[in-house]
Design a protein around this motif. Structure first.
Motif, short mmCIF file in Angstrom:
data_model
loop_
_atom_site.label_atom_id
_atom_site.label_comp_id
_atom_site.label_asym_id
_atom_site.label_seq_id
_atom_site.Cartn_x
_atom_site.Cartn_y
_atom_site.Cartn_z
N TYR A 162 8.27 -0.21 12.66
CA TYR A 162 6.97 -0.11 11.98
C TYR A 162 7.05 1.14 11.11
CZ TYR A 162 1.81 -0.07 11.65
OH TYR A 162 0.50 -0.10 11.22
N MET B 292 -4.09 13.06 7.09
CA MET B 292 -3.63 12.72 5.73
C MET B 292 -3.42 13.92 4.81
SD MET B 292 -5.77 9.33 4.82
CE MET B 292 -5.28 7.75 5.43
N ASP C 71 2.28 10.86 11.26
CA ASP C 71 2.09 10.00 10.09
C ASP C 71 1.86 10.89 8.87
OD1 ASP C 71 1.88 7.70 8.62
OD2 ASP C 71 0.14 6.90 9.68
N PHE C 72 1.88 10.29 7.70
CA PHE C 72 1.55 10.90 6.42
C PHE C 72 2.32 12.19 6.13
CE2 PHE C 72 -2.08 8.30 7.63
CZ PHE C 72 -2.02 7.40 6.59
N THR D 55 5.80 3.34 7.70
CA THR D 55 4.67 3.50 6.78
C THR D 55 4.74 4.85 6.06
OG1 THR D 55 3.33 4.45 8.55
CG2 THR D 55 3.09 2.09 8.18
N GLY E 91 -1.11 2.25 14.68
CA GLY E 91 -0.56 2.12 13.34
C GLY E 91 -1.21 3.06 12.35
N SER E 92 -0.82 2.90 11.10
CA SER E 92 -1.14 3.86 10.05
C SER E 92 -2.45 3.49 9.35
CB SER E 92 0.01 3.86 9.04
OG SER E 92 -0.21 4.86 8.09
N ALA E 93 -3.26 4.51 9.06
CA ALA E 93 -4.60 4.28 8.52
C ALA E 93 -4.57 3.56 7.16
CB ALA E 93 -5.34 5.61 8.40
N GLU E 94 -3.67 4.00 6.26
CA GLU E 94 -3.63 3.36 4.94
C GLU E 94 -3.16 1.91 5.05
OE1 GLU E 94 -1.29 5.55 2.07
OE2 GLU E 94 -2.87 7.03 1.76
N TYR E 95 -2.12 1.70 5.83
CA TYR E 95 -1.61 0.33 5.98
C TYR E 95 -2.67 -0.57 6.60
CZ TYR E 95 1.22 -3.64 7.25
OH TYR E 95 1.70 -4.92 7.37
N VAL F 204 0.85 -1.20 0.00
CA VAL F 204 0.00 0.00 0.00
C VAL F 204 0.88 1.24 0.00
CG1 VAL F 204 -0.18 0.17 2.53
CG2 VAL F 204 -2.15 0.87 1.12
N SER F 205 0.27 2.40 -0.18
CA SER F 205 0.93 3.71 -0.06
C SER F 205 2.11 3.90 -1.01
CB SER F 205 1.43 3.93 1.39
OG SER F 205 0.42 3.70 2.33
N GLN G 227 6.07 7.16 17.13
CA GLN G 227 5.98 7.09 15.67
C GLN G 227 6.28 8.48 15.16
OE1 GLN G 227 2.83 4.73 13.86
NE2 GLN G 227 2.35 6.48 12.56
#
Lengths: 479, 245
Positions: A378, A473, A430-431, A380, B183-187, A336-337, A407
């Protein structure tokens, strides 16, 4: 890989070399301590000293890096503009203009701004009224001065703006600009953004400023999740979609004319397309099966995304309408991503759980030459920098039982695989998404149960929050 | 499951005791002062949601609630419930679900409104199967952290699910893949897809035709339980089933 990264942490593009040399010194100190017997009390003191140094070293895992931020900052003054009209709208609009211009230049990351309290208390309206010596002298000590006039006449804003080199009184003018727009708060901001971008382009090594760019994001303000838009500085937030479901992962096209995003419908997740020109959804041939996380190639010709056509999420590419579908990964587990290398469009980085916890990988855009980039934890949400040099991503390195790691946002230099941590001790990030000038990164920070959009320079400094009310996001526009 | 039953009985007893105690409270205020409520008891909190909030007649929705610091929780029309949980509901007319949570620190309430849209005519399916009966017989499979492997306990449940579906050959199901909120939303959306698909494969291996099973991932977008502890995370890491109407 691990050992190389441990070294990289202290050595990579480290503008503050002090940390590296300090570490070496500490190791030598340890060895010396083992060889020499000291009186008891002094040795205890020495151990305490070492322990405190150790603690400081552990807490100071801060390294300065970034893109397009290397040169010494230019000392720049932005004078309040001269109000050259009696229209009653003038003061309010001029205040917005002055504030926005100063803030844009301050946000650029390449100027040492002269605080307004240090600046001469004058508002020169034209080059004839400009006394450069007063600005070049202490306490302002300006190397450059932006100034001009602001008028509202017949419902139109008229702005004259100049940029002068205070160290070159013989021929000081670098820029002279004129702007006319209908009188409104939005246009007062827009003119300030345009003038700021002219100054930033001229003084920032020819790299265009980002004051006119936008950030797209997901807002959960009405119970559903919709795609929203705002200016780069958090102003002008408004909803783009009104679909009444869960829409995620907005990615604006390089030409700024449409947004690709993932949306939950009756048949599961699909990629949908919203035209910013037409103001409505337009067709996109999303593959059968749950389809997520679209990403545009920088030429706008292709998309990469994750699609579970046969039950297992894999990375696919297609053209901009969803045709010419190609599956480029075949790994069991989540894939993904994706994010394209925008410099070449020949490589894609993505997030894969093929070995367990998610890691960042990269491959050629036909699916060959797969390389793993992260060595554990982890990891992402990769985002490739505009110059192709870095991948920013979210990483919890210390993931595992009994190790409550954070994170955080990291960037990795793709050529050397060396990485740098940009955020520290501030909740869960994130993102990340790069600004087009590569000087900024916008990201999502969850802290105290709330998720919001934050921005920072790409060396991790000057972090500030752009939203409130539950947002996630972010995606920075390409221009 | 057994522990859940135990808890259910325990909460019933607690409810009974509290109800009695509360009854005594009101009458016995003046002469023998009842033990004052502990000053340190925090006030209960409660939330309740219904998803979707609009259905057509015959359609189902999921009630999800969560409380804290409450010993007696009830929902009008549903009855006494656990501190948190979900329940499928299928009302024929618009309903407001009123949750009351009482605890040592006081009481609070929360409501969720489910609108039944009368515009669409009710669909008649070949077999009548209400959501409650379906949920009682087709149970969710739970997963380990960041894993979509079918555990032995999930294997047993999925075998039972498959045998129920085999004996009701006209039923079609949607498998939803869910993840906990770390954890990450997309993953997590991709991981949820793997979970839903792993459960689907188990049903197919149990003899159910693949065209009766649809998968959708909810990642961390829909949570059954929202506390930050392993018990709650475990409830959220699941492949859940619903009727595909």
């Amino acid at each position: 890989m691990k050992a190389a990264n441990e070294g990289a942490r202290s050595g990579y593009r480290c503008n503050r070399g002090a940390f590296l040399s300090f570490k070496l010194k500490k190791a030598q100190g340890m060895r010396a301590f083992k060889g020499i017997s000291l009186p008891h009390s002094r040795s205890i003191f020495f151990i305490l000293l070492l322990l405190s140094l150790e603690w400081q070293a552990g807490a100071q895992d801060w390294v300065r890096t970034g893109t397009n931020l290397g040169a010494a900052r230019i000392r720049l003054a932005a004078a309040d503009f001269n109000p050259s009209s009696g229209d009653p709208q003038t003061p309010a609009l001029k205040t917005t203009f002055d504030t926005t211009l100063y803030s844009d230049l301050n946000n650029a990351g390449i100027f040492d701004m002269v605080s307004k309290s240090m600046a001469p208390p004058v508002t020169p309206a034209s080059p004839q009224q400009m006394n450069l010596a007063a600005w070049a002298a202490a306490p302002a000590n300006a190397a450059m001065v932006a100034f001009g006039s602001f008028a509202v006449n017949g419902g139109q804003i008229a702005v004259y703006g100049w940029l002068f080199d205070a160290k070159n009184p013989e021929s000081p003018q670098i820029l002279g600009k004129q702007y006319n727009e209908a009188a409104s708060q939005d246009n007062a901001r827009l003119i300030a953004h345009r003038f700021a971008d002219e100054i930033i382009t001229r003084l920032g090594g020819g790299i265009p400023g980002i004051a006119e760019t936008h950030i797209y994001f997901v807002a959960a303000r009405g119970g559903n999740k919709e795609i929203w838009q705002m200016d780069y500085d958090g102003q002008g937030q408004h909803a783009v979609t009104h679909l009444g479901t869960i829409s995620l992962s907005p990615r604006v096209s390089p030409s700024n004319d449409r947004i690709a995003f993932a949306s939950l419908g009756k048949q599961g997740w699909s990629i949908r397309m919203f035209s910013l020109v037409l103001g409505r959804p337009v067709s996109f041939n999303s593959p059968v099966g749950n389809t997520l996380s679209p990403a545009w190639s920088s030429d706008g010709a292709k998309l990469a995304f994750s699609a579970a056509r046969n039950g297992d999420p894999e990375i696919f590419t297609s053209d901009a309408s969803g045709g010419n579908l190609k599956q480029i990964t075949t790994f069991k587990g989540p894939d993904v991503s994706p994010t394209w290398n925008p410099k070449t469009n020949a490589q894609i980085a993505w997030c894969s759980g093929r070995t367990g916890l998610p890691q960042i990988y990269m491959m050629d855009s036909d699916g060959t030459s797969v390389q793993r980039l992260t060595d554990g934890g982890y990891a992402t949400s990769p985002s490739w920098s505009p110059n192709g040099q870095f991948v920013a991503f979210a990483w919890n390195r210390k993931y595992g039982p009994g190790a409550p790691g954070g994170q955080d946002i990291y960037i990795m230099d793709i050529a050397s695989k060396r990485w740098t941590q940009l955020t520290h001790d501030e909740g869960r990030q994130d993102f990340p998404s790069w600004s087009p000038d590569g000087r900024h990164i916008v990201f999502q920070r969850e802290k105290g149960g709330a998720s919001e959009i934050w921005t920072m320079l790409s060396d991790g400094t000057e972090q500030h929050r752009l939203t409130q009310g539950g947002n996630s996001m972010p995606n920075w526009s390409w221009k | 499951m057994r522990t859940l039953h135990h808890r259910h009985f325990a909460s019933l007893i607690a409810v009974a005791t509290l109800t009695l105690a509360a009854g005594c409270h009101k009458k016995a205020v003046p002469p023998p002062p009842p033990p004052p409520p502990a000053a340190t008891s925090p006030a209960p909190t409660a939330t309740i949601t219904v998803t979707p909030d609009t259905i057509t007649p015959g359609g189902g929705a999921v009630l999800a609630w969560k409380t804290s610091d409450a010993t007696d929780i009830s929902i009008d029309g549903v009855g006494t419930v656990n501190a948190y949980g979900t329940q499928n509901v299928q009302p024929t007319e618009s309903t407001t679900y009123h949750l009351v949570a009482r605890g040592p620190g006081g009481s609070t309430d929360a409501t969720a409104r489910l609108t039944v849209n009368a515009a669409a005519p009710p669909q008649s399916t070949g077999e009548t199967m209400d959501e409650q009966m379906f949920e009682q017989n087709v149970k969710p499979a739970f997963f380990d952290y960041d894993s979509y492997d079918i555990r032995p306990d999930a294997q047993t449940i999925l075998a039972q699910d498959a045998s129920f579906l085999a004996s009701h050959p006209t039923l079609k199901v949607v498998v939803g893949g869910y993840c906990d909120d770390r954890g990450s939303a997309e993953y997590n959306l991709a991981l949820g897809e793997n979970r839903a698909n792993a459960a689907k494969q188990a049903l197919v291996n149990g003899g159910i035709a693949p065209d009766r099973i649809r998968t959708v991932s909810y990642g961390k977008e829909k949570q059954f339980c929202s506390q930050a502890n392993e018990q709650c995370w475990q409830l959220n890491r699941r492949a859940g089933f619903s009727l595909d109407r």
